[in-house]
Design a protein around this motif. Sequence first.
Motif, PDB file in Angstrom:
ATOM      1  N   ASP A 124     -13.700   1.867 -22.860  1.00 43.99           N
ATOM      2  CA  ASP A 124     -12.726   2.571 -23.690  1.00 43.99           C
ATOM      3  C   ASP A 124     -11.515   1.662 -23.896  1.00 43.99           C
ATOM      4  O   ASP A 124     -10.848   1.281 -22.929  1.00 43.99           O
ATOM      5  CB  ASP A 124     -12.289   3.866 -23.004  1.00 43.99           C
ATOM      6  CG  ASP A 124     -11.336   4.692 -23.867  1.00 43.99           C
ATOM      7  OD1 ASP A 124     -10.938   4.207 -24.943  1.00 43.99           O
ATOM      8  OD2 ASP A 124     -10.991   5.815 -23.447  1.00 43.99           O
ATOM      9  N   PRO A 125     -11.201   1.283 -25.142  1.00 42.40           N
ATOM     10  CA  PRO A 125     -10.066   0.376 -25.371  1.00 42.40           C
ATOM     11  C   PRO A 125      -8.723   0.949 -24.929  1.00 42.40           C
ATOM     12  O   PRO A 125      -7.749   0.211 -24.780  1.00 42.40           O
ATOM     13  CB  PRO A 125     -10.098   0.146 -26.895  1.00 42.40           C
ATOM     14  CG  PRO A 125     -10.882   1.287 -27.451  1.00 42.40           C
ATOM     15  CD  PRO A 125     -11.864   1.667 -26.399  1.00 42.40           C
ATOM     16  N   LYS A 126      -8.672   2.254 -24.703  1.00 32.93           N
ATOM     17  CA  LYS A 126      -7.431   2.887 -24.252  1.00 32.93           C
ATOM     18  C   LYS A 126      -7.334   2.951 -22.724  1.00 32.93           C
ATOM     19  O   LYS A 126      -6.327   3.433 -22.196  1.00 32.93           O
ATOM     20  CB  LYS A 126      -7.321   4.298 -24.830  1.00 32.93           C
ATOM     21  CG  LYS A 126      -7.211   4.332 -26.350  1.00 32.93           C
ATOM     22  CD  LYS A 126      -7.080   5.759 -26.868  1.00 32.93           C
ATOM     23  CE  LYS A 126      -6.979   5.783 -28.390  1.00 32.93           C
ATOM     24  NZ  LYS A 126      -6.871   7.177 -28.909  1.00 32.93           N
ATOM     25  N   SER A 127      -8.365   2.504 -22.036  1.00 31.96           N
ATOM     26  CA  SER A 127      -8.341   2.543 -20.576  1.00 31.96           C
ATOM     27  C   SER A 127      -7.352   1.509 -20.036  1.00 31.96           C
ATOM     28  O   SER A 127      -7.001   0.551 -20.740  1.00 31.96           O
ATOM     29  CB  SER A 127      -9.738   2.279 -20.012  1.00 31.96           C
ATOM     30  OG  SER A 127     -10.156   0.956 -20.304  1.00 31.96           O
ATOM     31  N   PRO A 128      -6.873   1.677 -18.803  1.00 32.35           N
ATOM     32  CA  PRO A 128      -5.883   0.748 -18.240  1.00 32.35           C
ATOM     33  C   PRO A 128      -6.418  -0.674 -18.152  1.00 32.35           C
ATOM     34  O   PRO A 128      -7.625  -0.893 -18.019  1.00 32.35           O
ATOM     35  CB  PRO A 128      -5.622   1.327 -16.842  1.00 32.35           C
ATOM     36  CG  PRO A 128      -6.060   2.742 -16.909  1.00 32.35           C
ATOM     37  CD  PRO A 128      -7.200   2.777 -17.884  1.00 32.35           C
ATOM     38  N   THR A 129      -5.495  -1.623 -18.236  1.00 34.84           N
ATOM     39  CA  THR A 129      -5.888  -3.019 -18.055  1.00 34.84           C
ATOM     40  C   THR A 129      -6.202  -3.277 -16.584  1.00 34.84           C
ATOM     41  O   THR A 129      -5.812  -2.510 -15.701  1.00 34.84           O
ATOM     42  CB  THR A 129      -4.771  -3.969 -18.517  1.00 34.84           C
ATOM     43  OG1 THR A 129      -3.577  -3.685 -17.772  1.00 34.84           O
ATOM     44  CG2 THR A 129      -4.504  -3.817 -19.991  1.00 34.84           C
ATOM     45  N   ILE A 130      -6.909  -4.353 -16.340  1.00 32.40           N
ATOM     46  CA  ILE A 130      -7.289  -4.701 -14.970  1.00 32.40           C
ATOM     47  C   ILE A 130      -6.052  -5.066 -14.150  1.00 32.40           C
ATOM     48  O   ILE A 130      -5.256  -5.923 -14.545  1.00 32.40           O
ATOM     49  CB  ILE A 130      -8.283  -5.881 -14.960  1.00 32.40           C
ATOM     50  CG1 ILE A 130      -9.606  -5.470 -15.587  1.00 32.40           C
ATOM     51  CG2 ILE A 130      -8.495  -6.401 -13.541  1.00 32.40           C
ATOM     52  CD1 ILE A 130     -10.368  -4.413 -14.817  1.00 32.40           C
ATOM     53  N   THR A 131      -5.878  -4.396 -13.019  1.00 35.37           N
ATOM     54  CA  THR A 131      -4.827  -4.758 -12.073  1.00 35.37           C
ATOM     55  C   THR A 131      -5.445  -5.684 -11.039  1.00 35.37           C
ATOM     56  O   THR A 131      -6.333  -5.273 -10.284  1.00 35.37           O
ATOM     57  CB  THR A 131      -4.246  -3.511 -11.379  1.00 35.37           C
ATOM     58  OG1 THR A 131      -3.672  -2.652 -12.367  1.00 35.37           O
ATOM     59  CG2 THR A 131      -3.182  -3.904 -10.373  1.00 35.37           C
ATOM     60  N   TRP A 132      -5.001  -6.939 -11.017  1.00 31.24           N
ATOM     61  CA  TRP A 132      -5.631  -7.913 -10.133  1.00 31.24           C
ATOM     62  C   TRP A 132      -4.819  -8.141  -8.862  1.00 31.24           C
ATOM     63  O   TRP A 132      -5.340  -8.049  -7.759  1.00 31.24           O
ATOM     64  CB  TRP A 132      -5.864  -9.223 -10.873  1.00 31.24           C
ATOM     65  CG  TRP A 132      -6.536 -10.304 -10.071  1.00 31.24           C
ATOM     66  CD1 TRP A 132      -6.222 -11.630 -10.056  1.00 31.24           C
ATOM     67  CD2 TRP A 132      -7.641 -10.165  -9.174  1.00 31.24           C
ATOM     68  NE1 TRP A 132      -7.045 -12.325  -9.212  1.00 31.24           N
ATOM     69  CE2 TRP A 132      -7.933 -11.439  -8.653  1.00 31.24           C
ATOM     70  CE3 TRP A 132      -8.393  -9.083  -8.751  1.00 31.24           C
ATOM     71  CZ2 TRP A 132      -8.953 -11.668  -7.734  1.00 31.24           C
ATOM     72  CZ3 TRP A 132      -9.429  -9.303  -7.816  1.00 31.24           C
ATOM     73  CH2 TRP A 132      -9.693 -10.577  -7.339  1.00 31.24           C
ATOM     74  N   LEU A 133      -3.521  -8.424  -8.982  1.00 31.35           N
ATOM     75  CA  LEU A 133      -2.687  -8.622  -7.789  1.00 31.35           C
ATOM     76  C   LEU A 133      -1.818  -7.393  -7.556  1.00 31.35           C
ATOM     77  O   LEU A 133      -1.282  -6.811  -8.504  1.00 31.35           O
ATOM     78  CB  LEU A 133      -1.804  -9.860  -7.948  1.00 31.35           C
ATOM     79  CG  LEU A 133      -2.508 -11.205  -8.194  1.00 31.35           C
ATOM     80  CD1 LEU A 133      -1.497 -12.338  -8.209  1.00 31.35           C
ATOM     81  CD2 LEU A 133      -3.592 -11.454  -7.162  1.00 31.35           C
ATOM     82  N   SER A 134      -1.682  -7.024  -6.279  1.00 26.27           N
ATOM     83  CA  SER A 134      -0.855  -5.875  -5.898  1.00 26.27           C
ATOM     84  C   SER A 134      -0.082  -6.211  -4.627  1.00 26.27           C
ATOM     85  O   SER A 134      -0.580  -6.953  -3.770  1.00 26.27           O
ATOM     86  CB  SER A 134      -1.711  -4.626  -5.665  1.00 26.27           C
ATOM     87  OG  SER A 134      -2.278  -4.169  -6.878  1.00 26.27           O
ATOM     88  N   PRO A 135       1.131  -5.658  -4.457  1.00 27.44           N
ATOM     89  CA  PRO A 135       1.984  -6.047  -3.324  1.00 27.44           C
ATOM     90  C   PRO A 135       1.495  -5.526  -1.980  1.00 27.44           C
ATOM     91  O   PRO A 135       0.735  -4.563  -1.900  1.00 27.44           O
ATOM     92  CB  PRO A 135       3.337  -5.443  -3.690  1.00 27.44           C
ATOM     93  CG  PRO A 135       3.022  -4.323  -4.622  1.00 27.44           C
ATOM     94  CD  PRO A 135       1.816  -4.744  -5.380  1.00 27.44           C
ATOM     95  N   SER A 136       1.952  -6.184  -0.940  1.00 29.73           N
ATOM     96  CA  SER A 136       1.626  -5.784   0.431  1.00 29.73           C
ATOM     97  C   SER A 136       2.053  -4.343   0.668  1.00 29.73           C
ATOM     98  O   SER A 136       3.121  -3.913   0.226  1.00 29.73           O
ATOM     99  CB  SER A 136       2.341  -6.711   1.420  1.00 29.73           C
ATOM    100  OG  SER A 136       2.085  -6.313   2.750  1.00 29.73           O
ATOM    101  N   GLY A 137       1.180  -3.599   1.359  1.00 31.94           N
ATOM    102  CA  GLY A 137       1.486  -2.204   1.647  1.00 31.94           C
ATOM    103  C   GLY A 137       0.841  -1.231   0.689  1.00 31.94           C
ATOM    104  O   GLY A 137       0.848  -0.030   0.939  1.00 31.94           O
ATOM    105  N   THR A 138       0.255  -1.729  -0.416  1.00 32.05           N
ATOM    106  CA  THR A 138      -0.464  -0.856  -1.345  1.00 32.05           C
ATOM    107  C   THR A 138      -1.956  -0.885  -1.012  1.00 32.05           C
ATOM    108  O   THR A 138      -2.425  -1.778  -0.298  1.00 32.05           O
ATOM    109  CB  THR A 138      -0.255  -1.302  -2.799  1.00 32.05           C
ATOM    110  OG1 THR A 138      -0.757  -2.635  -2.950  1.00 32.05           O
ATOM    111  CG2 THR A 138       1.220  -1.288  -3.161  1.00 32.05           C
ATOM    112  N   ALA A 139      -2.692   0.087  -1.504  1.00 31.11           N
ATOM    113  CA  ALA A 139      -4.137   0.115  -1.275  1.00 31.11           C
ATOM    114  C   ALA A 139      -4.782  -1.077  -1.970  1.00 31.11           C
ATOM    115  O   ALA A 139      -4.553  -1.311  -3.159  1.00 31.11           O
ATOM    116  CB  ALA A 139      -4.722   1.413  -1.802  1.00 31.11           C
ATOM    117  N   GLY A 140      -5.570  -1.850  -1.230  1.00 34.91           N
ATOM    118  CA  GLY A 140      -6.235  -3.009  -1.797  1.00 34.91           C
ATOM    119  C   GLY A 140      -5.289  -4.121  -2.191  1.00 34.91           C
ATOM    120  O   GLY A 140      -5.540  -4.856  -3.151  1.00 34.91           O
ATOM    121  N   ALA A 141      -4.200  -4.280  -1.460  1.00 33.91           N
ATOM    122  CA  ALA A 141      -3.192  -5.299  -1.788  1.00 33.91           C
ATOM    123  C   ALA A 141      -3.812  -6.688  -1.836  1.00 33.91           C
ATOM    124  O   ALA A 141      -4.689  -7.033  -1.042  1.00 33.91           O
ATOM    125  CB  ALA A 141      -2.065  -5.263  -0.769  1.00 33.91           C
TER     126      ALA A 141
END
Length: 595
Positions: free
Chosen positions: A111-128
């Motif tokens: 779906d072109p309206k779906s969120p973009t890929i989140t690749w990097l996330s900060p320490s303390g978040t799920a799957g950081a």
Amino acid sequence: MNYDSKNFILAIVLSMAIIFGWQYFYAGPQAEKQAKLAEQHQANTATPSAGQATATGQVPGATATNVKARDEVLTATQRLPIQSDYVTGSINLQGAQIDDLHLVKYQETIDPKSPTITWLSPSGTAGALFAEQGVVPADGAKVKVPDSKTVWTAPAGAVLSQGKPVTLTWDNGEGLVFNRTITLDDEYLFTISQSITNNSQAEVKLLPYARIQRQDVPHISGYWVFYEGMLGVSGSSLTEVKYKDAIGAAEPTKVEGTGGWAGFTDKYWAAAMIPDQTRDVVTTYTHQNQNGRDIFQTDYLAKIPLAIAPGATATSTDMLFAGAKVVKTINAIGEKYKIDRFDLMIDWGWFYFLTKPMFYLLEWLKNLFGSFALAILAATVLVKLAVFPLANKSYASMSKMKKLQPEMQKLKELYPDDRMKQQQGMMELYKREKVSPLSGCLPPLVQAPIFFSLYKVILTSIELRHAPFFGWIHDLSAPDPTSFANLFGLLPFTPPAMLMIGAWPLIMGITMWVQMRLNPTPPDPVQASLFNWMPVMFTFMLGTFPVGLVIYWAWSNTLSIIQQSFIMKRHGTPVDLFGNIKGSLPGFKKKPETP
């Protein structure tokens, strides 16, 4: 017994057995064995190079906290925005960590309206997942250096974008001024240049380091045909450390070498730190459990320190790749910056000599025809043309075999209880007529490696992710989303996974069944039953395969039907396709003629 039918079955079974047997029983175990041997070798030979002064230091490790919402963590610290045609996000000014990155060219779903890929996330978040560069004092010296709690200063209103680098500064208050210039180039490549000015009265020795940390065990695809986990190149070897192996390891994996790279790879995305390719480093792959969370880290530490005299400035430059594993991008970065074997970021497998050419063929055809859908169809035609001389010879031999069926039947009637005499008579018959009983095996055996290489390319190449076909197929790398169980969406329910057999697997099964009907129904009931059920088994087996591969097989079967029919007619062998189909159905089988 119909030898053509027997050989066809034998060819398929042998082809699949060779491919899957090689990978499961040999390639996989050998790769793990080589990795362990490389690790032992590095551990036994980890000594400084002659004439080089080495120093010791400690790379920062696990810093996990309880899981918090991503937005909450992002708003808790000052940040420098990142904005380009390929990535958006921010740099955490606390620690100067690159820990917020979205890949704007890719969505989570079709779906072109779906969120973009989140690749990097900060320490303390799920799957950081985040990256950090820095320096540590050499040999335990008491020098105040920036760490993950240090707050850096950025120019007011600065935004990191392509061609517009940003410089962060920090003064330790003891005579050392740190400047960190971050540049974004080549789509997903960050260049981090650290300069340290020594305004004190004493020489300072610092060891550059870089690390990438991943918190929590990530969800992986689980396919055996490609690798996901920690990996890197250092020295003479490629090091791969699976998450489960890191968790069970008593000690971290350490590798010494010059240059190289190390990081994490997923199916389509990767994050890798890249030192100066002339610098000697010690690369470490480690796992810790902190606050009940699994923490994985790849890092490297320079062996030779930066010696900064009073009044002098020293500079250390590293790079960070964080983004999509686009073949053209990976190759260009590796060549431009002379990064040691950077192309191994993409897992081409043990059959790389087939998978890489197959990918480049599909890419060339895609550029020629405008879509990967047409590229797969065109590649199938090219494969058929490439093996045509062999197939032509094989089908010609099979046509002669069909003409010999009456004489072979006479041998069975002449020696009904003596199989040895039957075999001897048949071998003499083959020799006299210059035919081979194994002729039918050759085309499928030759095409089996091609089939596997296409399977791997479609499954692992990001270029084919969300690539559409005609009609209801919007992603060639995913299974056919339809199912016969709910009449392909007409009935309002979702069938169980085992019944998710879509239209294209059914088309493939039908073409396979029709192709097998070019041969007369075998007289042996067991063999005839196997012939009837084999397409059904393959239909269910390929129901979960990427639909691009199923389309290739169905189109290949169709071309084979046309090709074999043409060759049979040219050699005077009657093509009784409909008669064979009728004879294979219960209630329509021809009764044996009375002698």
